[in-house]
Design an enzyme around this catalytic site. Structure first.
Site, PDB file in Angstrom:
ATOM      1  N   HIS A 137      -3.863  -6.134 -13.394  1.00  0.00           N
ATOM      2  CA  HIS A 137      -3.095  -6.671 -12.274  1.00  0.00           C
ATOM      3  C   HIS A 137      -3.175  -8.194 -12.210  1.00  0.00           C
ATOM      4  O   HIS A 137      -2.333  -8.828 -11.569  1.00  0.00           O
ATOM      5  CB  HIS A 137      -3.579  -6.055 -10.964  1.00  0.00           C
ATOM      6  N   ARG A 186       0.200  -4.512  -5.326  1.00  0.00           N
ATOM      7  CA  ARG A 186      -0.340  -3.219  -5.773  1.00  0.00           C
ATOM      8  C   ARG A 186      -1.745  -2.958  -5.238  1.00  0.00           C
ATOM      9  O   ARG A 186      -2.417  -2.020  -5.666  1.00  0.00           O
ATOM     10  CB  ARG A 186      -0.361  -3.182  -7.306  1.00  0.00           C
TER      11      ARG A 186
END
Length: 730
Positions: free
Chosen positions: A230, A388
């Site tokens: 990420h 996220r």
């Protein structure tokens, strides 16, 4: 003879198009306006439908996946500009085809002046302009949010919203944009590609009882891989659910029409039985401006490329954001102390939690569906630098941990350097935090993944910064190699008590019931039991007979609908969507052998049964999807991937480090004393400083039974911040 005729025809057609004088500026502007109208309508329809389903608690898995992975902010603007240009070019070609009574395809060019005008009118040209770094303040001291100007010569290298780079040429069905398998009856290397769901069923399917625990590593190793991913990659999906071509809702059809690339269900599917006329919705990744069918203005023959919405550097984007707007949103600007925002309503004991998001509908309204209590209060999603952050409660807990660590450091710097401005404190803290993870990733994490031999060969010693090294994330890394972690995910998310035993009050939830569930942190014991579970629980061991559990293959987002997603099928379909070359071409890229038959593949896999299954499905080794081939290989010594992924992952991290002008080891980025202090950082210390946990494994990646290798926090050295004392203070 036919080849000569075809070439002559194309030359004549190109001459006709280039000499077209009937397309006035007014006409081109009209086509662009029509394209914008259609695209805007599709964007509005898609967002309205998805958000309304979420608000009614009727969200489909595709709605949730799209809302997570759809572009937002500047990324959304870039994707929309690409859609404007693509549709405008197709409308213009359709008009010219009608005038010249000849159909134009994707590879037929348009006059350069036409494309330039379309690019300007749609906003695509702006995506290719070179930023002016001289006007960016402190660009030699601190990172920009988007990493624009990290490389002063190639200012977009590694920056957010730039195309993923290619280490090998893309392989599309039409050589420009269409995925392999778009036409399921079109052979590739002499064989039809198998349905990805069939591959998932026959190669990757694993029941919970067949899962083996990793004897060496903790669940943190898996979670840290997701955390790092990420930081480095985010490939946004198309923002629309309705085809530009015919207005079809992609959720309601198995037809393949841009951007719909549905996953077809094979006959006798274990989940769907004989009802194989269904599809799992799948949406193509958004294209980068000026690539694919519109790529000719920006370079002849530029095939479709996908975007990386975040920076390619280890800079903790998931905490701080990858654009100026997001970066400002995570900060507490009500004081001059350089802090990050915290939740004003809820705490975890006496410790802070992330603030709630105000973006769109609440994707985290899962409590009623999971508990069965329809009257229960729902919890909003948390807000962080990366959208996220709520994907699972393990990831959310680490996000909270890092927000706390930033604020702990910022307060210490304020106390040490009272004359510093809040901006200076924020930037210095962000710089330290980024360096933390550069150290931990290369020193503690990567050796367990790629093995000591590759580390010694490629990643042991810092070679220095090179302006000629492009640190941009490669398509194969983002889409295949670094998705190896999906086969190391446990079907349970562990929660342990203060004795590192199963928590008596808050038992460990099944993974599919811990997705988008921040309420489990608010109402079920906070982050401490989850963090203990990460460092005290074992990772799943990837084995050739036990790759992906049903929690990810059959039950992903099951709390929302019966038509859950299949992560294995999605990974395979995404590789085809991105035009990734097959397994053998990547083996050749890494100077590895290229098996040509079952016997040679058996030698590579060290498994005759697996080799026969792969050949039976694909017909040729050249067609094996690279993600599947990579996760199927036996581990390198001391690692958790095979030789191919060790090469691809190691190569990417080699370039990320050497191409980073602000890497922590580069002379002048930190002082010698500061670098010495940074070498002493540890993930265990983060836990000690920011939770109520008082005993942790000294190396939180290595699994140890309780009592063997656990260390009291008081015996783990604290981070020495004294080198940041500003001796020039008034």
């Amino acid at each position: 003879m036919s080849w000569c005729v075809t070439l002559f025809t194309l030359l004549v057609l190109q001459t006709q198009l280039t000499s077209v004088s009937g397309l006035s500026r007014d006409e081109i502007e009209r086509f662009v306006l029509l394209a914008k109208t259609d695209v805007d309508a599709a964007y509005k329809y898609s967002r309205t439908v998805s958000l309304s389903r979420v608000r009614r608690n009727e969200a489909r898995p595709s709605d949730l996946m799209r809302l997570i992975r759809q572009p937002s902010g500047l990324t959304r603007s870039a994707a929309r500009a690409a859609d404007y240009m693509d549709l405008a070019v197709r409308l213009i070609k359709r008009s010219l085809s009608s005038r010249h009574k000849r159909s134009l395809n994707a590879t037929d060019g348009l006059p350069e002046e036409t494309l330039k005008l379309v690019a300007e009118l749609t906003g695509c040209s702006a995506r290719h302009r070179v930023p002016v770094c001289e006007t960016t303040g402190n660009v030699n001291t601190f990172r920009t949010a988007s990493s624009i100007c990290n490389n002063r010569k190639n200012t977009r290298w590694g920056a957010a919203n730039s195309p993923l780079t290619r280490w090998l040429p893309a392989e599309y069905q039409d050589n420009i944009s269409q995925p392999k398998g778009w036409d399921a009856q079109r052979p590739v290397n002499g064989h039809l590609l198998p349905l990805v769901r069939e591959v998932s069923n026959r190669i990757l399917r694993t029941t919970t009882c067949n899962i083996k625990n990793d004897p060496l590593y903790t669940d943190l190793l898996t979670l840290y891989g997701q955390w790092t991913d990420h930081d480095l990659t985010f490939t946004p999906m198309s923002a629309v659910i309705r085809s530009f071509n015919n207005g079809m809702d992609c959720d309601k059809s198995c037809d393949r029409t841009e951007p719909c690339f549905p996953i077809k269900i094979p006959p006798q599917d274990p989940r769907f039985g004989r009802n194989s006329d269904q599809c799992i919705p799948f949406f193509r990744s958004a294209s980068a401006c000026g690539t694919g069918t519109t790529g000719y203005i920006f370079g002849k023959g530029v095939v479709r490329q996908q975007m990386n919405a975040v920076t390619s550097y280890i800079d903790l984007e998931q905490v701080y954001g990858s654009n100026d707007a997001r970066a400002a949103s995570v900060r507490d600007l009500s004081s001059d102390d350089g802090l990050l925002r915290v939740n004003p309503k809820y705490k975890d004991g006496e410790r802070h939690l992330l603030p709630f998001t105000s973006e769109g509908a609440n994707m985290c309204a899962t409590r009623a569906g999971i508990t069965g209590d329809k009257d229960i209060e729902e919890t909003p999603c948390f807000f962080a630098g990366d959208k996220r952050a709520n994907e699972n409660i393990g990831l959310t807990s680490v996000q909270i941990l890092m927000m706390r660590e930033h604020n702990r450091l910022a307060r210490a710097l304020r106390k040490m350097n009272a004359h510093w401005s809040g901006e200076r404190i924020y930037q210095e803290t962000r710089k330290i935090m980024g360096a933390y993870f550069q150290v931990i990733t290369y020193r503690d994490y990567l050796p367990h993944i790629v093995g000591r031999e590759f580390m010694d060969k490629k990643l042991a010693n810092y070679p220095g910064y090179s302006e000629s090294v492009d640190a941009s994330i490669s398509n194969v890394f983002a889409t295949a190699a670094f998705r190896f972690g999906h086969v190391t995910v446990q079907p349970v998310l562990f929660r342990l008590d203060d004795k590192y035993q199963d928590h008596p009050t808050y038992p460990s939830p099944m993974l599919h019931k811990a997705l988008f569930a921040p309420w489990r942190i608010l109402h079920e014991g906070g982050v401490d039991p989850i963090l203990r579970g990460l460092v005290g629980g074992q990772a799943k061991l990837n084995t050739q007979g036990g790759m992906m559990p049903d929690a990810l293959r059959e039950r992903m987002f099951e709390f929302s609908t019966k038509l859950a997603l299949d992560l294995a099928s999605m990974n395979l379909q995404r590789g085809r969507d991105h035009g990734l070359p097959g397994y053998n071409k990547w083996r050749k890229f890494c100077n590895l052998s290229e098996p040509t038959n079952v016997t040679e593949l058996t030698d590579v896999m060290e498994n005759a049964e697996l080799a026969h299954h792969l050949m039976g499905l694909y017909g040729t080794i050249d067609n094996i999807d690279v993600w599947l081939g990579g996760i199927s290989e036996p581990f390198v010594k001391g690692g958790r991937v095979g030789p191919l992924f060790a090469c691809l992952i190691g190569t990417q991290f080699e370039r990320v480090r050497q191409g980073d002008r602000l890497w922590w080891e580069k002379h002048g980025v930190f002082t010698a004393a500061q670098r010495s202090s940074l070498k002493g950082t540890s993930f265990s210390r983060f836990i000690c400083d920011n939770t109520g946990i008082d005993e942790v494994p000294k190396d939180p990646f290595l699994y140890r039974p309780r009592g063997d290798g656990y260390t009291k926090c008081e015996d783990i050295p604290a981070f020495d911040l004294s080198p940041w004392k500003d001796e020039a203070a008034p």
